[in-house]
Design an enzyme around this catalytic site. Structure first.
Site, PDB file in Angstrom:
ATOM      1  N   GLY A 200       0.802  -1.213   0.000  1.00  0.00           N
ATOM      2  CA  GLY A 200       0.000   0.000   0.000  1.00  0.00           C
ATOM      3  C   GLY A 200       0.834   1.262   0.000  1.00  0.00           C
ATOM      4  O   GLY A 200       2.027   1.264  -0.302  1.00  0.00           O
ATOM      5  N   ASP A 225      -4.972  -7.943  -6.795  1.00  0.00           N
ATOM      6  CA  ASP A 225      -4.751  -7.800  -5.357  1.00  0.00           C
ATOM      7  C   ASP A 225      -3.576  -6.852  -5.138  1.00  0.00           C
ATOM      8  O   ASP A 225      -2.458  -7.120  -5.601  1.00  0.00           O
ATOM      9  CB  ASP A 225      -4.459  -9.158  -4.713  1.00  0.00           C
ATOM     10  N   LEU A 226      -3.806  -5.764  -4.436  1.00  0.00           N
ATOM     11  CA  LEU A 226      -2.819  -4.704  -4.305  1.00  0.00           C
ATOM     12  C   LEU A 226      -1.502  -5.208  -3.728  1.00  0.00           C
ATOM     13  O   LEU A 226      -1.466  -5.761  -2.624  1.00  0.00           O
ATOM     14  CB  LEU A 226      -3.383  -3.588  -3.414  1.00  0.00           C
ATOM     15  N   ASP A 227      -0.416  -5.008  -4.491  1.00  0.00           N
ATOM     16  CA  ASP A 227       0.949  -5.319  -4.064  1.00  0.00           C
ATOM     17  C   ASP A 227       1.125  -6.774  -3.631  1.00  0.00           C
ATOM     18  O   ASP A 227       1.956  -7.091  -2.782  1.00  0.00           O
ATOM     19  CB  ASP A 227       1.389  -4.383  -2.927  1.00  0.00           C
ATOM     20  N   GLN A 228       0.357  -7.669  -4.229  1.00  0.00           N
ATOM     21  CA  GLN A 228       0.467  -9.087  -3.892  1.00  0.00           C
ATOM     22  C   GLN A 228       0.812  -9.958  -5.101  1.00  0.00           C
ATOM     23  O   GLN A 228       0.766 -11.178  -5.020  1.00  0.00           O
ATOM     24  CB  GLN A 228      -0.843  -9.584  -3.260  1.00  0.00           C
TER      25      GLN A 228
END
Length: 321
Positions: A200, A225-228
């Site tokens: 994030g 999926d954020l930053d995954q």
């Protein structure tokens, strides 16, 4: 997955029968499906296929036309990329205001190190347009006065430049599934932490607040999926005890550029592929040609013992010997 396979992507509103209609069309033309993956996010359906078209009973133009007609009938968008379409790769770089990663990409491109063409720079602000002009690359501002991007315009520009790879060079916006699904495993982002730690916004500030002693950066493929997304490369650096956020950022920025550039090189060289959610070297790749994490010289400074079971003293004593 072999680069000799044809890639087919289907994007649109989720509906029943989509997969069956597309796979039936391919079967009728003697096209073998080697791999298929599908997902739905926020009402957007995405299906990606790697297919063997070497023995198909139609021409490439006829297949494109048939898939276009089927897409119109189903109300979805169908993209086809034959192996020959990917021989000369084009890169679109998305930026906001920070220049360091874009500069590194431009310098590598100018030195002939990328083996691909940086065809367009797309920003949600116009701050970096002069840098693009300096290198003679088209710049498109797709943001409003607050920097909120017009994703429909973004997709139009990506399509106009026949984009093979999207590089997020400190692009400070989250891409929606409508974009990510169209370019799955073809979007690389740089994040200023050792993911999965501190995802994030304001990752350097998160690191400072948690008092980490080792900071780092991560280049990864973008997913919904954020930053995954699957990690490609990482770099690490020491964080002095009294370092503030600005000092941590100063230490991290050069490594952001280095890690991102190495990840782009790995992708363009087809040296890695995504398998079960993580990146792996391909079988024919020499790992010594690339740097995924810390340099090999670091291994020489790592302690090599004690390690469980090496001495055997504890186990022998427990047995009464």
């Amino acid at each position: 997955m072999s680069r000799e396979y044809t890639e087919i992507t289907v994007i649109g509103e989720d509906d029943t029968g989509l997969i069956a209609r597309v796979t039936t069309l391919l079967f009728e033309r003697d096209i073998n499906i080697e791999d298929l993956d599908q997902a739905v996010r926020d009402g957007v359906f995405r299906m990606t296929m790697s297919v063997d078209t070497s023995g198909m009973t139609c021409t490439e133009a006829e297949l494109r036309e048939a898939l276009d007609e089927l897409g119109d009938d189903l109300g979805v968008e169908v993209q086809v990329r034959f192996p020959a379409d990917r021989e000369t790769q084009t890169i679109a770089v998305l930026v906001t205001k920070e220049s360091h990663c874009l500069e590194a990409l431009f310098e590598a491109w100018a030195d002939g190190e990328l083996g691909a063409e940086i065809s367009v720079i797309i920003g949600n602000h116009d701050d970096l347009e002069p840098l693009a002009d300096h290198y003679g690359v088209d710049f498109h501002d797709v943001g409003d006065e607050k920097g909120s991007p017009d994703e429909e315009r973004l997709l139009e520009v990506l399509d106009d430049y026949d984009t093979d790879l999207i590089v997020l060079a400190r692009y400070m916006r989250i891409l929606s599934p409508n974009v990510v699904f169209r370019y799955e495993d073809r979007i690389i982002n740089i994040h200023p932490s050792l993911l999965p730690a501190f995802p994030g916004a304001e990752a350097y500030r998160q690191a400072r607040e948690e008092g980490v002693r080792i900071g780092g950066v991560t280049a990864h493929y973008v997913t919904t999926d954020l930053d995954q997304g699957p990690i490609i490369t990482q770099r690490a650096f020491n964080v002095p005890a009294k370092a503030d956020v600005e000092e941590i950022e100063r230490r991290g920025q050069p490594l952001e550029a280095e890690a991102l550039l190495e990840a782009v090189r790995l992708h363009l060289d087809n040296a890695v592929h995504v398998y079960h959610g993580r990146t792996e070297y391909r079988d024919d790749v020499d790992p010594e040609d690339y740097q995924l994490g810390l340099p090999e010289s670091f291994e020489e400074r790592q302690p090599d013992r004690p390690v469980d079971g090496l001495g055997g003293v504890v186990s022998r004593s427990a047995d009464g010997e």
